[in-house]
Scaffold this motif. Sequence first.
Motif, mmCIF file in Angstrom:
data_model
loop_
_atom_site.group_PDB
_atom_site.id
_atom_site.type_symbol
_atom_site.label_atom_id
_atom_site.label_comp_id
_atom_site.label_asym_id
_atom_site.label_seq_id
_atom_site.Cartn_x
_atom_site.Cartn_y
_atom_site.Cartn_z
ATOM 1 N N ARG A 1 0.842 -1.203 0.000
ATOM 2 C CA ARG A 1 0.000 0.000 0.000
ATOM 3 C C ARG A 1 0.878 1.254 0.000
ATOM 4 N NH1 ARG A 1 -5.315 0.063 1.855
ATOM 5 N NH2 ARG A 1 -5.213 2.229 1.195
ATOM 6 N N LEU A 2 0.389 2.254 -0.653
ATOM 7 C CA LEU A 2 1.115 3.535 -0.647
ATOM 8 C C LEU A 2 0.653 4.358 0.548
ATOM 9 C CD1 LEU A 2 0.858 4.329 -4.444
ATOM 10 C CD2 LEU A 2 2.953 3.870 -3.165
ATOM 11 N N THR A 3 1.613 4.911 1.291
ATOM 12 C CA THR A 3 1.233 5.625 2.508
ATOM 13 C C THR A 3 1.718 7.069 2.543
ATOM 14 O OG1 THR A 3 3.208 4.778 3.560
ATOM 15 C CG2 THR A 3 1.164 3.534 3.915
ATOM 16 N N VAL A 4 2.689 7.416 1.706
ATOM 17 C CA VAL A 4 3.164 8.819 1.689
ATOM 18 C C VAL A 4 3.327 9.265 0.237
ATOM 19 C CG1 VAL A 4 4.373 8.951 3.897
ATOM 20 C CG2 VAL A 4 5.524 7.927 1.926
ATOM 21 N N PRO A 5 3.183 10.566 -0.007
ATOM 22 C CA PRO A 5 3.436 11.061 -1.368
ATOM 23 C C PRO A 5 4.917 10.899 -1.717
ATOM 24 C CG PRO A 5 2.315 12.708 -0.014
ATOM 25 C CD PRO A 5 2.783 11.643 0.904
ATOM 26 N N VAL B 1 3.864 10.650 -6.959
ATOM 27 C CA VAL B 1 2.980 9.572 -6.540
ATOM 28 C C VAL B 1 2.092 10.103 -5.420
ATOM 29 C CG1 VAL B 1 2.861 7.307 -5.451
ATOM 30 C CG2 VAL B 1 4.639 7.792 -7.169
ATOM 31 N N LEU B 2 0.768 9.985 -5.609
ATOM 32 C CA LEU B 2 -0.165 10.415 -4.566
ATOM 33 C C LEU B 2 -0.799 9.174 -3.953
ATOM 34 C CD1 LEU B 2 -1.997 13.328 -6.422
ATOM 35 C CD2 LEU B 2 0.009 13.467 -4.924
ATOM 36 N N PRO B 3 -0.597 8.918 -2.645
ATOM 37 C CA PRO B 3 -1.204 7.738 -2.024
ATOM 38 C C PRO B 3 -2.692 7.964 -1.822
ATOM 39 C CG PRO B 3 -0.068 9.033 -0.366
ATOM 40 C CD PRO B 3 0.162 9.735 -1.677
ATOM 41 N N MET B 4 -3.480 7.014 -2.316
ATOM 42 C CA MET B 4 -4.924 7.190 -2.271
ATOM 43 C C MET B 4 -5.533 6.148 -1.343
ATOM 44 S SD MET B 4 -7.513 7.625 -5.482
ATOM 45 C CE MET B 4 -7.382 5.980 -6.111
ATOM 46 N N ALA B 5 -6.618 6.531 -0.722
ATOM 47 C CA ALA B 5 -7.342 5.598 0.147
ATOM 48 C C ALA B 5 -8.126 4.619 -0.705
ATOM 49 C CB ALA B 5 -8.285 6.360 1.057
ATOM 50 N N GLU B 6 -8.319 3.399 -0.162
ATOM 51 C CA GLU B 6 -9.237 2.454 -0.807
ATOM 52 C C GLU B 6 -10.660 2.984 -0.608
ATOM 53 O OE1 GLU B 6 -8.836 -0.252 -2.526
ATOM 54 O OE2 GLU B 6 -7.059 -1.377 -1.915
ATOM 55 N N PRO B 7 -11.611 2.504 -1.424
ATOM 56 C CA PRO B 7 -12.973 3.069 -1.320
ATOM 57 C C PRO B 7 -13.524 3.065 0.102
ATOM 58 C CG PRO B 7 -12.807 1.685 -3.257
ATOM 59 C CD PRO B 7 -11.490 1.579 -2.543
ATOM 60 N N GLU C 1 -12.130 3.270 2.762
ATOM 61 C CA GLU C 1 -11.348 4.065 3.712
ATOM 62 C C GLU C 1 -11.735 5.538 3.655
ATOM 63 O OE1 GLU C 1 -7.457 1.116 3.607
ATOM 64 O OE2 GLU C 1 -7.451 2.956 2.424
ATOM 65 N N GLY C 2 -12.735 5.839 2.872
ATOM 66 C CA GLY C 2 -13.204 7.215 2.809
ATOM 67 C C GLY C 2 -14.667 7.231 2.418
ATOM 68 N N ASP C 3 -15.304 8.378 2.594
ATOM 69 C CA ASP C 3 -16.695 8.484 2.172
ATOM 70 C C ASP C 3 -16.744 8.639 0.660
ATOM 71 O OD1 ASP C 3 -17.294 8.442 4.815
ATOM 72 O OD2 ASP C 3 -17.565 10.620 5.014
ATOM 73 N N GLY C 4 -17.814 8.197 0.077
ATOM 74 C CA GLY C 4 -17.960 8.396 -1.356
ATOM 75 C C GLY C 4 -19.259 7.805 -1.845
ATOM 76 N N THR C 5 -19.645 8.191 -3.060
ATOM 77 C CA THR C 5 -20.821 7.583 -3.660
ATOM 78 C C THR C 5 -20.399 6.902 -4.950
ATOM 79 O OG1 THR C 5 -21.432 9.528 -4.942
ATOM 80 C CG2 THR C 5 -22.314 9.382 -2.703
ATOM 81 N N VAL D 1 -15.344 2.958 6.431
ATOM 82 C CA VAL D 1 -15.323 1.892 7.416
ATOM 83 C C VAL D 1 -13.998 1.932 8.166
ATOM 84 C CG1 VAL D 1 -15.375 -0.610 7.711
ATOM 85 C CG2 VAL D 1 -16.820 0.460 5.970
ATOM 86 N N LEU D 2 -12.933 2.125 7.401
ATOM 87 C CA LEU D 2 -11.582 2.114 7.978
ATOM 88 C C LEU D 2 -10.959 3.485 7.755
ATOM 89 C CD1 LEU D 2 -10.687 -1.151 6.088
ATOM 90 C CD2 LEU D 2 -11.141 -1.030 8.541
ATOM 91 N N SER D 3 -9.859 3.752 8.435
ATOM 92 C CA SER D 3 -9.153 4.975 8.080
ATOM 93 C C SER D 3 -7.984 4.603 7.182
ATOM 94 C CB SER D 3 -8.692 5.724 9.330
ATOM 95 O OG SER D 3 -8.068 4.844 10.204
ATOM 96 N N PRO D 4 -7.626 5.503 6.282
ATOM 97 C CA PRO D 4 -6.589 5.155 5.305
ATOM 98 C C PRO D 4 -5.219 5.016 5.971
ATOM 99 C CG PRO D 4 -7.397 7.406 4.954
ATOM 100 C CD PRO D 4 -8.192 6.835 6.065
ATOM 101 N N PRO D 5 -4.342 4.227 5.389
ATOM 102 C CA PRO D 5 -3.012 4.024 5.985
ATOM 103 C C PRO D 5 -2.152 5.273 5.792
ATOM 104 C CG PRO D 5 -3.135 2.905 3.887
ATOM 105 C CD PRO D 5 -4.489 3.499 4.119
#
Lengths: 673, 442
Positions: free
Chosen positions: A289-293, A593-599, A601-605, A619-623
Motif C-alpha cells: 500500500r502507498l502511505t506517503v506522497p 505519486v499520490l497515495p490514495m485511500a481504498e474506497p 477508507e473514505g466516504d464516497g458515492t 469503514v476504515l481509516s486510510p493508511p
Amino acid sequence: MAAVASETVNLVINDVEIAVPKGELIVESVKRLGLEIPIFCYHPRMKPVGMCRMCLVEVGFKQPDGSVRKMPKPQAACTLPAQDNMVIFTDTEMVHRDRKGVLEFLLINHPLDCPICDRGGECPLQNNTLFYGPSTSRFIEVKRHAHKAFPLSKYVTLDLERCIQCGRCVRFTEEISGDSELAFRFRGASMQPSTFELRDFTSKFSGNVIEICPVGALTNREYRFRARPWDLETKPSICLECSNGCATWFDYRVNRLVRVNGRTNEAINEEWTCDRGKFGHEHYNADNRLTVPLIRRGDRLEECDWPTAYAAILSAFGVGGDKVAMLAGSSLSNEGAYLLNRLFHRKFGSANVDYRRTAHTLPPDEAAGNAPTAIADLELKPSILVFGNSPADDIPIIFLRIRKAWFKHGARVVVAHHGETEADSFADVVLRYAPGTDADLAKGLVAARANDAAGVAQAAAACGVDESRIREAAALLGENTAIVTTDSLLNSASGADAFRALRQLGGELNRYALGANDQGFADLGLVPGPDGRGTAAILAGCADGSIESLWLAGADPFAFGDRATVEKALEQVGFVVYQGTHKSEAMGFASVVLPMAEPAEGDGTYVNAERRLQELRAVLSPPGEAKAAWRIGAELALRVGMAKPYFGAKDVAAEIFTQVPAFRGVAFGDRLN
Amino acid sequence: MGEYKLLLEHSHDPAYATLAGYQAKGGYAALKKALGMERQAIIDEVKASGLRGRGGAGFPTWIKWNGIPKDKKGKHYLICNADEGEPGTFKDKQLMETTPFLLIEGMTIAGFATQGDAGYIYIRGEFVDAAKALRKAIDEAYAAGLLGKNILGSGYDFDLYIHLGAGSYECGEESALMSSLMGERGMPRLKFPHVPLPTISGVWDRPTVINNVETYTCAPFIINNGGNWYASLGASTKNSRGTKIFSVSGHVNKPGNYEIEFGTSLMDLLEMAGGMKGGALKACVPGGSSVPIMNAQQCDGAIIGYEEMAEAGSMVGSGGCMFLNEHTCIVTFIWRTAQFYANESCGKCTPCREGTKWLLQIMERIRSGGGRSGDIELLQEVCSQIDGRSFCGLGDAAAWPVAGAIKVFRDEFEYFIEHGRSIVQSAESARMLPESPVVAVS
C-alpha cells in the motif's frame, strides 16, 4: 415458495388468530406474531426440505363443532403451508421436548470444539442449543470421527465432524449458483456433503456456503483463526470489485479488514456475494500500500509532503489544453472523479479525460441510457438474451438473477457467446458463434424476427451458427425481453455494430458497465468532449509527445492496454502523476505519486451497473498519509482557487446533485434519472 | 379360514409364468372384462372389495385409484413398488418370479381405471430373477398386444417399464422410490399436507398411483369375481378383506410363503409352516422386522387382520412373519435389527440419522457387557425422540422394534445389563449368534 398474496387464510397460532397468505409456510407465518421457530436446514431463499426437524410444531385443525383435532405427529413448520382452520402450537410441552430431542441428536456427534471454532459466537447451533437445547447430553458412546479441516477449495474448508447434514450448502449449489458442485455421499450417520470425487469446489459463488452453514463445518480459509466474532467490529459497505455494487459487511479489527460478508439488499444481491467480492479484498491489507506522497528526484522516488507534490503537479499541468490528459480507474468515487474532471475541464482547459478500457468505444450519442433493466426486474422477464459476455465472470450477481429468473420464474434464456459460459447450463438456446462475428449474429437475430430468410442464412454462414438455432432463439425474444450485454462486447471489433443491431431487436437493451464506478463516470461525463482524446488516443499522444503530462487517477494502463503501447507512452510522456492505492509497475514511471485511500477508507458515492446510486461511508481509516480521492480533488481545487472549500465528500456530492443532470433529485439507493 | 390359495394358486406351475400357460388358467379374462367397463366401475369394484395396500401400511387401495384426476390434463403414471426390502418378507419376489402376468394384468387394469400412460415396476436391485421373469413376461405381453398401443383393440395405450433399484432399503418408501426413479438420490420427499398427494403430483409432478406388487396382483381376481366376492374373504375380521401372503421364516419346519384368508389365527399360520423347530415358541415378529415383537402369550389368541393384530400389540405390516424359538436371545435379535436400520437410514433427517446409530451404539454396548442402569430408559427415550419425529416412516420403523421388545421382554434387557450376558444360555442359543458383526457401521 413465494406465497400468493391475493388469498388469505385464517390461522390460530398459540391462541392468537391471524390471517396470512394462503400457502405461506408456517415458519414464516409465526414471524408475523413476533414468534420464532428455531431452524437449521430452512433458508427463506431456498426450497424447504424439512430435514433437520428442528422446527417441529404441533398442528391441529378446527372442527365444525369448535374443537381442535391435533395431528398425531408433530409437523415441520418449514414445509407446512398455511391452510384455513389450521391451529399451530409452538409452545407446548411436546414441542419443547422435541426441540430438546433434535438438539441432543445433533450434538451427540458434534465435537465440542467451539473454543477454537470460527463459528463460535455467531453459531446457530450454539444459539439454538442455548435457547432450546438440553443442558447435558446422555451420550456416552464414541463420537463420529471424520475429516477435520479438509480443504474443499482455495477458499473453503470443510470440517466433517461439525457438519449437521442440513443440506444448505448442497441446495445452494443446486438452486442458487446452479453449479451443483456439492452433493451428499454415503448415507445414514455417515452421510456427508462432498464435491464429486473430492474435486476442487470451483464454484464462483462458493463463499456463500460459509455464511449459510449453520455450524462451523464450512469455514473461510482466509479468515480461519484470524479473529473471534466478538472481537470484530462491523460496518455496512459496498463491494467495488465489479460493477454490481453488492451490499456487504466489512468486519474489521484494529483498523484492519478481516473479512467480508454478504449484506441483504433485495435490489441487488439479495444476500449473496460472489467469490471475487467475498475473498477479493485482501488488497486492503497488502504490504505494498502507498502511505506517503513521493516525488521523483533523478531516478529515485523520494518521500515528500503533500504541498510539495501538489505544487509539482500544478506546475507540470499548467501547460493545459491538449497537452495534458487524465485516465480514471474504476473504483474512484463519484466525488473524486467529479472534482478531477472539473479541474481538467475548467482549470487545465483540457477535454482529454477518459475512463474506458475497452479496445473500442461507442460514439457518445449511442452510449447513453445503457441500463434500462434494474437487476431485480430481470427476475420477472419472460425471456432474457445474454449476448457477447459470460455473465458469471463479468457481472456475477446479475448472473444469479438471470438464473433465478429461469429457476424460479421459468424465464426462457438465450445465451450467445463465442465461448462456454455458466449460463449455458440453463439456456433454452445456446448460440456459439465464431469470435468477432458478434454483429453478424445480432443481425441474424433481427432478420429472423423479421422473417427475412436470406438475412438469417447470411448471418448463419458468417458466424457459424445453424440457421434453425438462430430462428429458435429469435422466437423466444420479444418486446419484454431483457438483453444483457456488457462493455466486454466492445473488445470485439464488431461490438459497436452488434449493439446497433441489437437495438433493432426490441426489448430492453442493457449494456452493463464492468468497472465498479464506470457507470458513474459515464453519468458524470468523464469522457472526452468533442475536442478531447479518448483512452487510446491519450496513450498514443503520450507516445508521440503531443501530450506532456498524464494523470493516472487510480488507473493502471498495464492492466488493460497493450503492453508495448503502454510502456512506450509512459516512457515518452514528460510528467506522470500516479494517484493510486498500491505500488505497481506504472508507478515506476511516475513523477509524482499520490497515495490514495481504498474506497471503504473514505466516504464516497458510487453508481452500479444498473445506475443505482449508493453511498459508502468510511469503514476504515486510510493508511499513513493516504487520502480519499475526493480530498485530493478538493485540496487541489482550493489550491487553484476554484471553489469554496469542501469539508467532506458530502459537500462534493451536494454539488454533484445540483450540477449533474443525471443525479438531480436522486436519493441514495435509487437509480439515476 | 386358513390357507387360501388365490394369488399363489398356480405358483408351483412353471407354465403359469408364460403367456400361454397363464391364459390357459383364465389369465387376461379380467383385463378383457375391465376394458369393457366404465373406469369408475372398476374403481367401485375395488372399493367394494375392501382391498388394502399389501406393502405394510394397509391404506385402502381404491382411495388412491379414485384420487387420480378424472379430467386428464397430462400424463398419469403408475408405479409398482417391488422394492421388497423389509427383513423377513419375500412374497413379492415369488409373485414376480412365478406369476408375473398377474402383476402385469393387474397394473394394466389399474392403468386403465386411472387413465395411466405408463407403469414403472421398481424392483429391488438384488431381485435379478424376478426382473428377468418380468422382462420375459412383459415382452410376451407386448408381442401379444396386451401392452403397448391399442390393447386388445380397446384404444387404450399402456407401457410398462422395469427399473432396478441400487440396493437401498429406503427406496421402498414410496416417495424415496419416486426420487430414485427420477434419478435423484434415494431420499424421501415431502408428503401431504406439506405438498399435494402423489395422486395429484407424484413422479415427475404428475398424478401417480403407487401400489405394492401383491396389491396389484389382487386386481384381476377382483374384476373377475367381483368386489363383493373378494370382500367375502376375511369377512370375519373388522376391516381386512381378501387373502394375504405371509412369508414365514425363523425357527419353523417349513419356511415359505403361505397365503391365508384374513381372520386366520397366527397359530394356524405357524401350523401351516410345519410348527416350531428346535424349541418352543418364544416370540413372533408378524409383519416384517419393523413391527413390534410379540411374545408367545400374545401370539396365542392373535387373529390375522389389520385391526386384530393391532389389538394383539403388533401389525400385519408386509407379512414378513418370523417365529423365534425359546433359544433366541431377544437382546441380540434387537441388536441385529437396530444394526439394519442404522445401516439403512438415508441420512436425510436428524432423528433417524443420529438416533438409529445411537440406538445401535447403546445396543452394542449392552451386548458387549457394558450395559448400565438407565440404559433401558435411555433406549426408550431415544426411541420416543425418533418415533413420529423423523421425516419418513423409516425412523418409526427403526424405533418400534426396540421400544416394542423392551415392552414385552424387558426382563431380558434387564438381565443382560445386570449380568453382562444373555438370559438365554443354551448350546442352541450359542449356535445362533453371528460370528462377527454382520454389517459394520462406521
